[in-house]
Design a protein around this motif. Structure first.
Motif, PDB file in Angstrom:
ATOM      1  N   GLY A 187       7.017 -19.541  21.703  1.00  0.00           N
ATOM      2  CA  GLY A 187       6.601 -18.417  22.249  1.00  0.00           C
ATOM      3  C   GLY A 187       5.021 -18.654  22.407  1.00  0.00           C
ATOM      4  O   GLY A 187       4.486 -19.187  21.839  1.00  0.00           O
ATOM      5  N   PRO A 188       4.501 -17.233  22.810  1.00  0.00           N
ATOM      6  CA  PRO A 188       3.198 -17.272  22.808  1.00  0.00           C
ATOM      7  C   PRO A 188       2.237 -17.217  21.484  1.00  0.00           C
ATOM      8  O   PRO A 188       2.738 -16.319  20.612  1.00  0.00           O
ATOM      9  N   VAL A 189       1.242 -17.865  21.351  1.00  0.00           N
ATOM     10  CA  VAL A 189       0.324 -17.683  20.013  1.00  0.00           C
ATOM     11  C   VAL A 189      -1.010 -17.769  20.759  1.00  0.00           C
ATOM     12  O   VAL A 189      -1.559 -18.089  21.798  1.00  0.00           O
ATOM     13  N   ALA A 190      -1.638 -17.157  19.466  1.00  0.00           N
ATOM     14  CA  ALA A 190      -3.274 -17.009  19.852  1.00  0.00           C
ATOM     15  C   ALA A 190      -3.974 -18.437  20.045  1.00  0.00           C
ATOM     16  O   ALA A 190      -3.622 -19.377  19.044  1.00  0.00           O
ATOM     17  N   ASP A 191      -4.800 -18.720  20.960  1.00  0.00           N
ATOM     18  CA  ASP A 191      -5.422 -19.946  21.112  1.00  0.00           C
ATOM     19  C   ASP A 191      -6.705 -20.077  20.183  1.00  0.00           C
ATOM     20  O   ASP A 191      -6.997 -21.332  20.121  1.00  0.00           O
ATOM     21  N   GLY A 192      -7.190 -18.975  19.822  1.00  0.00           N
ATOM     22  CA  GLY A 192      -8.333 -19.077  18.688  1.00  0.00           C
ATOM     23  C   GLY A 192      -9.589 -19.083  19.494  1.00  0.00           C
ATOM     24  O   GLY A 192     -10.616 -19.122  18.816  1.00  0.00           O
ATOM     25  N   SER A 193      -9.628 -18.700  20.652  1.00  0.00           N
ATOM     26  CA  SER A 193     -10.925 -18.514  21.410  1.00  0.00           C
ATOM     27  C   SER A 193     -10.593 -17.769  22.544  1.00  0.00           C
ATOM     28  O   SER A 193      -9.998 -17.889  23.270  1.00  0.00           O
ATOM     29  N   ASP A 194     -11.698 -16.892  22.577  1.00  0.00           N
ATOM     30  CA  ASP A 194     -11.730 -15.859  23.898  1.00  0.00           C
ATOM     31  C   ASP A 194     -10.538 -15.225  24.129  1.00  0.00           C
ATOM     32  O   ASP A 194     -10.114 -14.700  25.223  1.00  0.00           O
ATOM     33  N   ASP A 195      -9.764 -14.940  22.995  1.00  0.00           N
ATOM     34  CA  ASP A 195      -8.402 -13.982  23.065  1.00  0.00           C
ATOM     35  C   ASP A 195      -7.672 -14.753  23.931  1.00  0.00           C
ATOM     36  O   ASP A 195      -6.652 -13.978  24.394  1.00  0.00           O
ATOM     37  N   ARG A 196      -7.631 -15.800  24.094  1.00  0.00           N
ATOM     38  CA  ARG A 196      -6.676 -16.475  25.028  1.00  0.00           C
ATOM     39  C   ARG A 196      -5.487 -16.866  24.349  1.00  0.00           C
ATOM     40  O   ARG A 196      -5.508 -16.964  23.002  1.00  0.00           O
ATOM     41  N   LYS A 197      -4.211 -16.780  24.949  1.00  0.00           N
ATOM     42  CA  LYS A 197      -2.978 -17.309  24.642  1.00  0.00           C
ATOM     43  C   LYS A 197      -2.496 -18.720  24.954  1.00  0.00           C
ATOM     44  O   LYS A 197      -3.113 -19.089  25.906  1.00  0.00           O
ATOM     45  N   ALA A 198      -1.700 -19.455  24.222  1.00  0.00           N
ATOM     46  CA  ALA A 198      -0.966 -20.445  24.331  1.00  0.00           C
ATOM     47  C   ALA A 198       0.319 -20.217  24.426  1.00  0.00           C
ATOM     48  O   ALA A 198       0.721 -19.715  23.393  1.00  0.00           O
ATOM     49  N   TRP A 199       1.080 -21.157  24.797  1.00  0.00           N
ATOM     50  CA  TRP A 199       2.500 -21.369  24.917  1.00  0.00           C
ATOM     51  C   TRP A 199       2.772 -22.293  23.943  1.00  0.00           C
ATOM     52  O   TRP A 199       2.472 -23.524  24.316  1.00  0.00           O
ATOM     53  N   ARG A 200       3.418 -21.996  23.073  1.00  0.00           N
ATOM     54  CA  ARG A 200       3.796 -23.356  21.752  1.00  0.00           C
ATOM     55  C   ARG A 200       5.178 -23.474  21.503  1.00  0.00           C
ATOM     56  O   ARG A 200       5.916 -22.434  21.205  1.00  0.00           O
ATOM     57  N   VAL A 201       5.648 -24.652  21.580  1.00  0.00           N
ATOM     58  CA  VAL A 201       6.796 -25.083  21.371  1.00  0.00           C
ATOM     59  C   VAL A 201       6.733 -25.779  20.030  1.00  0.00           C
ATOM     60  O   VAL A 201       6.014 -26.987  19.888  1.00  0.00           O
ATOM     61  N   ARG A 202       7.482 -25.388  18.950  1.00  0.00           N
ATOM     62  CA  ARG A 202       7.334 -26.202  17.661  1.00  0.00           C
ATOM     63  C   ARG A 202       8.635 -26.424  16.943  1.00  0.00           C
ATOM     64  O   ARG A 202       9.450 -25.433  17.000  1.00  0.00           O
ATOM     65  N   ALA A 203       8.845 -27.651  16.228  1.00  0.00           N
ATOM     66  CA  ALA A 203      10.017 -27.904  16.038  1.00  0.00           C
ATOM     67  C   ALA A 203       9.740 -28.890  14.758  1.00  0.00           C
ATOM     68  O   ALA A 203       8.860 -29.828  14.649  1.00  0.00           O
ATOM     69  N   VAL A 204      10.617 -28.617  13.624  1.00  0.00           N
ATOM     70  CA  VAL A 204      10.467 -29.458  12.565  1.00  0.00           C
ATOM     71  C   VAL A 204      11.862 -30.107  12.209  1.00  0.00           C
ATOM     72  O   VAL A 204      13.036 -29.477  12.281  1.00  0.00           O
ATOM     73  N   LEU A 205      11.884 -31.282  12.303  1.00  0.00           N
ATOM     74  CA  LEU A 205      13.231 -32.331  12.264  1.00  0.00           C
ATOM     75  C   LEU A 205      13.074 -32.939  10.843  1.00  0.00           C
ATOM     76  O   LEU A 205      12.568 -33.798  10.536  1.00  0.00           O
ATOM     77  N   PRO A 206      14.198 -32.535   9.912  1.00  0.00           N
ATOM     78  CA  PRO A 206      14.289 -33.246   8.733  1.00  0.00           C
ATOM     79  C   PRO A 206      14.642 -34.639   8.949  1.00  0.00           C
ATOM     80  O   PRO A 206      15.769 -34.752   9.890  1.00  0.00           O
ATOM     81  N   LEU A 207      14.365 -35.578   8.123  1.00  0.00           N
ATOM     82  CA  LEU A 207      14.890 -36.892   8.426  1.00  0.00           C
ATOM     83  C   LEU A 207      16.181 -37.239   7.442  1.00  0.00           C
ATOM     84  O   LEU A 207      16.601 -38.109   7.594  1.00  0.00           O
TER      85      LEU A 207
END
Length: 400
Positions: A374-394
């Motif tokens: 989903g969209p998250v804050a990019d950290g500058s100029d109120d811009r947003k980024a679309w981020r995909v994050r996955a945590v895969l246990p070994l």
């Protein structure tokens, strides 16, 4: 109110009743009776008892308890007159049928009642006759009541056991069919994920660059777009042929292709860089993993997640940098993150179906990991980024 008519007698019961009636009549005409009538009972009443017992046989399956009650009265009348062996034999069959075809309560009560009746007959005979021969009456009562009753118990238990075994076999077959359907469904879902992940990247690049080639009037830009289209179409066709070959290989003779590994991410990012340059996209790969081997399912899932995320970036991302980051602490899970610019995008855009996110979520769920997109804050100029994050246990939960 409607009246319930009695069920029609079973054809076997009709044959039993007819056979018993004819046999009794034959014995009567031959004079083969069992004794003299008690005072007050006419000898022809033996035929009445025979006919009533034969009529009760017609109810041995449809109304076994009623048939047994009628049979008791007919037997009492038969014993009070010139006894016919055919009437007695039909009564034993009614006792047997009451246990076999009656309700479970009858299967418990009839044998106990037969035992009690035999004991009473034996005691009364000893009290009246006061001779050892009186025990023979008890033996006769046991043969007429106890023997058929417990025979019915044994047959009923065998029948119930066979029925239970048949139901268990049907249940096992049903569960096996459900397992087969579930396995087929899971395999179809896996095939759909693989097909989508392998081909969608090339088809997206083809759609974007073909649209650009049609809308841009510069010959140089059109030639570059056509070159990218050709390269992606050739690669997509090769992967499609390989996948179709695996699906048609029912005997398992074809050598399966090696699963992609994270070492090949450089080539995947380079391909995305070539496909996305016309849309103003830049790509960066940051590999911050601790050294150490990864399980093959984890590597495959991570590779496919990155591949699908790059495909989505080519379809929808605004101009800017797409960052692929891999991270893992020693003995910790593998974390995959792909961030792309989120916003309006000029120029052509390939349509999407949403199946990519579903496939990524399914891959992570199979490994018992965590997934978010989903969209998250990019950290500058109120811009947003679309981020995909996955945590895969070994390791699987509970295996450590």
């Amino acid at each position: 109110m409607p009246r319930h008519l009695p069920a029609r007698p079973h054809r076997h019961d009709v044959l039993i009743a007819a056979g018993g009636l004819l046999g009794g009549l034959t014995l009567w005409f031959l004079g083969l009776t069992g004794g003299r009538p008690i005072d007050g009972f006419a000898e022809p009443l033996t035929l009445v008892a025979l006919a009533v017992m034969a009529g009760a046989e017609l109810l041995r399956r449809t109304a076994p308890q009623t048939a047994l009650g009628i049979g008791v009265l007919a037997l009492a009348l038969d014993l009070s007159t010139s006894t016919l062996i055919a009437t007695v034999v039909m009564f034993t069959d009614l006792v047997y049928a009451a246990v076999l075809y009656g309700p479970p309560a009858a299967a418990r009560r009839v044998p106990r009642g037969s035992e009690l009746f035999t004991v009473l007959v034996t005691l009364v005979s000893l009290a009246v006759l006061r001779r050892p021969e009186a025990l023979l009456l008890g033996v006769a009562a046991a043969l007429v009541t106890i023997a058929p009753a417990w025979t019915g118990v044994g047959i009923r238990q065998y029948r119930d056991s066979a029925r239970a075994a048949r139901l268990e076999a049907e249940r096992t077959a049903l569960l096996a069919e459900l397992d087969r359907r579930e396995a087929v469904g899971a395999e179809r879902a896996r095939m759909a994920r693989e097909l989508h992940d392998m081909v969608a990247n090339h088809l997206s690049a083809i759609a974007i660059h073909s649209t650009a080639a049609l809308s841009i009037g510069e010959p140089k830009a059109a030639a570059d777009a056509l070159s990218v289209i050709r390269a992606n179409s050739v690669q997509g066709l090769a992967e499609m042929r390989r996948l179709i070959g695996l699906l048609r290989d029912a005997g398992g003779e074809q050598e399966p292709a090696a699963a992609p590994r994270l070492d090949a991410l450089d080539a995947l990012v380079e391909q995305a860089r070539a496909n996305g340059s016309a849309a103003g996209l830049r790509f960066a790969l940051l590999d911050e993993r601790a050294p150490g081997p990864l399980p093959a399912p984890v590597e495959l899932a991570a590779y496919r997640i990155v591949q699908e995320s790059l495909t989505n970036a080519l379809k929808h991302a605004a101009p800017g940098e797409v960052t692929v980051r891999l991270g893992r602490r020693p003995d910790g899970p593998l974390e995959v993150s792909v961030a792309s610019p989120f916003g309006d995008r000029p120029g052509p855009r390939a349509p999407g179906s949403g199946a990519g996110l579903v496939g990524m979520r399914e891959r992570v769920a199979l490994l018992d990991g965590e997934f978010e997109a989903g969209p998250v804050a990019d950290g500058s100029d109120d811009r947003k980024a679309w981020r995909v994050r996955a945590v895969l246990p070994l390791h699987e939960r509970g295996s450590q």
